[in-house]
Scaffold this motif. Structure first.
Motif, PDB file in Angstrom:
ATOM      1  N   ARG A 257       0.929  -1.090  -0.118  1.00 41.11           N
ATOM      2  CA  ARG A 257       0.098  -0.040   0.061  1.00 41.11           C
ATOM      3  C   ARG A 257       0.864   1.333  -0.032  1.00 41.11           C
ATOM      4  O   ARG A 257       0.776   2.357  -0.796  1.00 41.11           O
ATOM      5  CB  ARG A 257      -1.069  -0.238   1.083  1.00 41.11           C
ATOM      6  CG  ARG A 257      -1.850   1.219   1.334  1.00 41.11           C
ATOM      7  CD  ARG A 257      -2.372   1.236   2.712  1.00 41.11           C
ATOM      8  NE  ARG A 257      -3.335   2.281   2.953  1.00 41.11           N
ATOM      9  CZ  ARG A 257      -4.782   1.899   2.845  1.00 41.11           C
ATOM     10  NH1 ARG A 257      -5.147   0.544   3.143  1.00 41.11           N
ATOM     11  NH2 ARG A 257      -5.807   2.819   2.799  1.00 41.11           N
TER      12      ARG A 257
ATOM     13  N   VAL B  46     -10.732  -3.676  -8.773  1.00 41.37           N
ATOM     14  CA  VAL B  46      -9.583  -2.988  -9.089  1.00 41.37           C
ATOM     15  C   VAL B  46      -9.267  -3.323 -10.632  1.00 41.37           C
ATOM     16  O   VAL B  46      -8.781  -2.340 -11.155  1.00 41.37           O
ATOM     17  CB  VAL B  46      -8.457  -3.537  -8.307  1.00 41.37           C
ATOM     18  CG1 VAL B  46      -7.083  -2.717  -8.767  1.00 41.37           C
ATOM     19  CG2 VAL B  46      -8.810  -3.050  -6.828  1.00 41.37           C
TER      20      VAL B  46
ATOM     21  N   THR C 159      -9.477   0.903  -4.396  1.00 41.67           N
ATOM     22  CA  THR C 159      -8.087   0.029  -3.656  1.00 41.67           C
ATOM     23  C   THR C 159      -7.953   0.370  -2.495  1.00 41.67           C
ATOM     24  O   THR C 159      -7.612  -0.391  -1.400  1.00 41.67           O
ATOM     25  CB  THR C 159      -7.012   0.256  -4.443  1.00 41.67           C
ATOM     26  OG1 THR C 159      -7.112   0.089  -5.995  1.00 41.67           O
ATOM     27  CG2 THR C 159      -5.995  -0.618  -4.000  1.00 41.67           C
TER      28      THR C 159
ATOM     29  N   HIS D 287      -7.543  -7.190  -4.876  1.00 39.13           N
ATOM     30  CA  HIS D 287      -6.479  -6.124  -4.953  1.00 39.13           C
ATOM     31  C   HIS D 287      -6.453  -5.291  -3.956  1.00 39.13           C
ATOM     32  O   HIS D 287      -5.377  -4.336  -3.641  1.00 39.13           O
ATOM     33  CB  HIS D 287      -6.346  -5.840  -6.074  1.00 39.13           C
ATOM     34  CG  HIS D 287      -6.314  -6.638  -7.332  1.00 39.13           C
ATOM     35  ND1 HIS D 287      -7.428  -7.148  -7.764  1.00 39.13           N
ATOM     36  CD2 HIS D 287      -5.496  -6.894  -8.074  1.00 39.13           C
ATOM     37  CE1 HIS D 287      -7.030  -7.996  -8.827  1.00 39.13           C
ATOM     38  NE2 HIS D 287      -5.756  -7.784  -9.102  1.00 39.13           N
ATOM     39  N   ALA D 288      -7.583  -4.985  -2.985  1.00 39.21           N
ATOM     40  CA  ALA D 288      -7.924  -3.739  -2.321  1.00 39.21           C
ATOM     41  C   ALA D 288      -7.118  -3.924  -0.944  1.00 39.21           C
ATOM     42  O   ALA D 288      -6.621  -5.040  -0.335  1.00 39.21           O
ATOM     43  CB  ALA D 288      -9.273  -3.582  -1.928  1.00 39.21           C
TER      44      ALA D 288
END
Length: 716
Positions: free
Chosen positions: A101, A264, A313, A322-323
């Motif tokens: 992230r 995403v 996201t 994907h988040a």
């Protein structure tokens, strides 16, 4: 490292403020006619843009050095370090910069700053008001991204690793971190995220120039000329990112598909669609002086959808593989960016409305102008619809589909007819006149593609009825979840009709693109060039047109692949005894177990591999010994010792017309092997079409002087 990185990150944030102020001051001073003072302020602003880029480069450099030297003093590095003995480990260490992230947001912000610095470098000698305003907008975006990093620990890559998790020698305490997600340890994931982020970052430049044009009142084609190449460059990388993501999903996730309508994935797709509308609008703005409003709108909405992808996201409001976890700072910052961008655009459009009147933009829908308009409409409406369906689960229940998670079947029901329509528009557009289309001229242009398209369609029909329709019927007859999913898509007649229309579109698009390329080659050959020279010189001297037609050719091939691999997949779960000689048949293939390996790698991860011989099935369902073996497969399952996370390593056997895909899903309760087997028709066309599409777009932006050899694109 933590303190140094934090200081540099804060300085990068601070540097954006004087950069914006001096750049906008230059714009204001230039309006008063004080050119020398405006130039001085612009140069100062440009230097501050360079300084900001340098600071962010140092930030990224610190993260990269920590990964390469295995310095675990940063929590981000410790949590995302690739624990693997793979030969690709050095590349995975580099990929660690954008694997999580915090690093991905820093990487994205740095890329935006690189685009800003490149723009400033190219315009250093001119220091025009338009570029100054555009750079000020870009610095504002960088400032907001930097705020999200500095003000939220969840987005800060320079948080120190707590002392209790470090040994005296600086290594991590055993069990302190699980490291990089095993699913990311694949070559495609080394390339997919940076390609996507380059595309995302580049979309900031057209948006910045669009807002700058509205601020300065310079609504000529100059802003498009400055932003056009960056827009196409960004679109290339958005396309590469999507193709690489599809490859990764197909091979690594182990479900046998390449597109799942994940939130995403959808975010990338939205931006890609609106970027098509943006590039088409820029083309007409530059060449015909029309679609000015479309150009401004498409540049803005593309940027908004790029930020929407980040919002999805990082907000945690929409579930996705994907988040990241929910972060209130990210939620409010990126939501604020989207709303601010939209409001700024609307207010400036109202302010400049008198200067944006256009005459004779579309005289007839049966023209290039009309075709571009319809194409833009399909792209924008499609992107907005995908966006709405994607975030529907986070919307209030009183809205349509509010609070509901939309299934992939709903997306497919909308996307398939729209894709067929889009293909037909692409096929017809180059054959039409610019403002109006003369019927006789159109027929002269269209009759050869029509004949060639008919031949291509007949060839596709042979395969359609020989392989695809029987596959559909066999799936429905077998029942189960896959048959239920097909039933949701509508009656058999409608389902097959959608496929047929898509194949018609693909055949016409292939024929028209090949015809126009061939006509360009003939035009050069008529000047005495041999065929090979004519092809090379066509792409050298008319790259925009020839590259565009090659990209359309790739789209035609990919559309055929989407029909086969998206609508007629045969799927079956096979349970085999865990012993050599056990066999089963699926869709005419015979799978025979030839060996089973159960090992542990250097990281103590368990890897279980099943060796399979693939042959043809006889009429009685047994392996056809006379036909012999046509290939081998080695699907495996890996269980992480640290997290017990399972990673499926699918194995694929590729044939010209289909893939045999097998994923080993583990052992059943009775000790038997569970294999997921899929036959994906025409999936090779997806990869070939994607490569041709990317190659065509790349060739289209080669800086060569165009010549009017492709007459179909120049005739009225």
């Amino acid at each position: 490292m933590s303190s140094l990185g934090t200081i540099l990150q804060i300085l990068a944030l601070i540097a954006t403020i004087p950069a914006m102020v001096t750049l906008m001051a230059s714009v204001a001073v230039s309006r008063r006619g004080r050119a020398q003072q405006a130039s001085t302020l612009a140069n100062v602003g440009f230097l501050l843009v360079f300084a900001n880029t340098l600071l962010l480069t140092l930030c990224v450099g610190i993260i990269l050095v920590c990964f390469l030297t295995e310095n675990m003093t940063l929590s981000y590095v410790a949590m995302n370090f690739p624990e693997t003995d793979s030969a690709l480990k050095p590349l995975y260490q580099v990929a660690g910069v954008w694997a999580g992230r915090q690093g991905s947001l820093l990487f994205w912000t740095w890329l935006i700053s690189l685009f800003a610095a490149a723009t400033a470098w190219r315009r250093m000698r001119q220091t025009d008001a338009l570029t100054c305003a555009a750079l000020a907008v870009t610095e504002l975006v960088i400032m907001l991204f930097a705020c999200a990093m500095v003000l939220s620990d969840a987005n800060n890559a320079f948080i120190a690793t707590p002392a209790q998790y470090l040994n005296a020698d600086g290594t991590l305490v055993a069990g302190a971190s699980t490291g990089m997600n095993p699913l990311l340890l694949h070559w495609a994931m080394v390339l997919h995220p940076p390609a996507t982020f380059i595309g995302y970052a580049g979309c900031t430049v057209p948006f910045a120039y669009a807002i700058a044009a509205l601020i300065t009142g310079d609504l000529s084609a100059r802003w498009v000329e400055h932003a056009d190449r960056v827009a196409v460059f960004s679109f290339i990388f958005l396309t590469i990112g999507m193709v690489l993501g599809a490859v990764w999903a197909y091979v690594v996730l182990g479900w046998g598909g390449f597109w799942a309508w994940d939130a995403v994935e959808n975010a990338s797709f939205m931006s890609w669609l609106t970027a098509i509308a943006m590039i088409h609008s820029f083309t007409l703005y530059r060449r015909r002086g029309v679609f000015r409003r479309w150009s401004l709108f498409a540049a803005t909405i593309t940027f908004i959808f790029v930020v929407l992808g980040t919002f999805i996201t990082r907000s945690g409001l929409v579930q996705s593989v994907h988040a990241f976890a929910e972060d209130p700072v990210s939620t409010y910052f990126f939501l604020g960016i989207m709303i601010s961008a939209g409001l700024a655009f609307l207010l400036l459009m109202l302010y400049r409305s008198a200067a944006l009147t256009e005459e004779d933009e579309i005289e007839s829908l049966a023209s290039k102008n009309g075709s571009y308009y319809l194409t833009n409409l399909v792209c924008i409406v499609g992107a907005c619809l995908v966006a709405y369906l994607t975030v529907s689960s986070a919307l209030p229940s009183w809205l349509p589909l509010g609070g509901q998670v939309v299934s992939a079947g709903v997306y497919n029901a909308v996307a398939r007819p729209a894709t067929a329509l889009f293909g037909l528009l692409m096929a017809m557009c180059p054959l039409l006149g610019w403002r109006k289309t003369d019927g006789a001229a159109f027929w002269r242009n269209f009759r050869v593609p029509l004949i060639v398209g008919a031949v291509v369609f007949v060839a596709l029909e042979v395969f359609f009825f020989a392989d695809l329709v029987p596959a559909y019927d066999a799936t429905v007859a077998a029942g189960g979840d896959t048959a239920a999913t097909l039933a949701e898509q509508g009656p058999r007649l409608y389902y097959l009709a959608v496929a047929e229309v898509s194949l018609v579109a693909a055949a016409l698009l292939f024929a028209s693109s090949a015809y126009l390329l061939g006509r360009g080659v003939r035009a050069r050959a008529s000047r005495g060039e041999n065929p090979a020279q004519a092809v090379v010189n066509l792409f050298r001297h008319s790259p925009a047109q020839a590259g565009g037609y090659l990209a359309h050719l790739g789209c035609a091939i990919a559309l055929v692949g989407l029909v086969g691999s998206g609508m007629f997949v045969q799927e079956q779960t096979v349970n085999l005894a865990a012993e050599e000689g056990a066999h089963a048949t699926v869709a005419g293939y015979a799978l025979t177990v030839t060996g089973i390996e159960d090992t542990f790698d250097a990281e103590d991860d368990r890897v279980m591999t099943v060796e399979l011989a693939v042959g043809r099935a006889a009429a009685d369902g047994e392996p056809d010994e006379a036909a012999g073996t046509i290939g081998t497969l080695s699907p495996a399952i890996e269980v992480s010792a640290a997290t017990q996370q399972q990673t499926l390593h699918a194995s694929v056997l590729t044939f010209p017309t289909e893939d045999l895909f097998v994923a080993f899903q583990g052992l059943n309760a009775d000790g038997s092997l569970s294999l997921s087997v899929k036959v994906n028709p025409l999936i090779l066309c997806n990869w070939i079409g994607g490569v041709l599409c990317i190659a065509g777009i790349v060739l289209a932006v080669v800086p060569r002087r165009a010549t009017p050899l492709l007459a179909a694109d120049e005739r009225g």
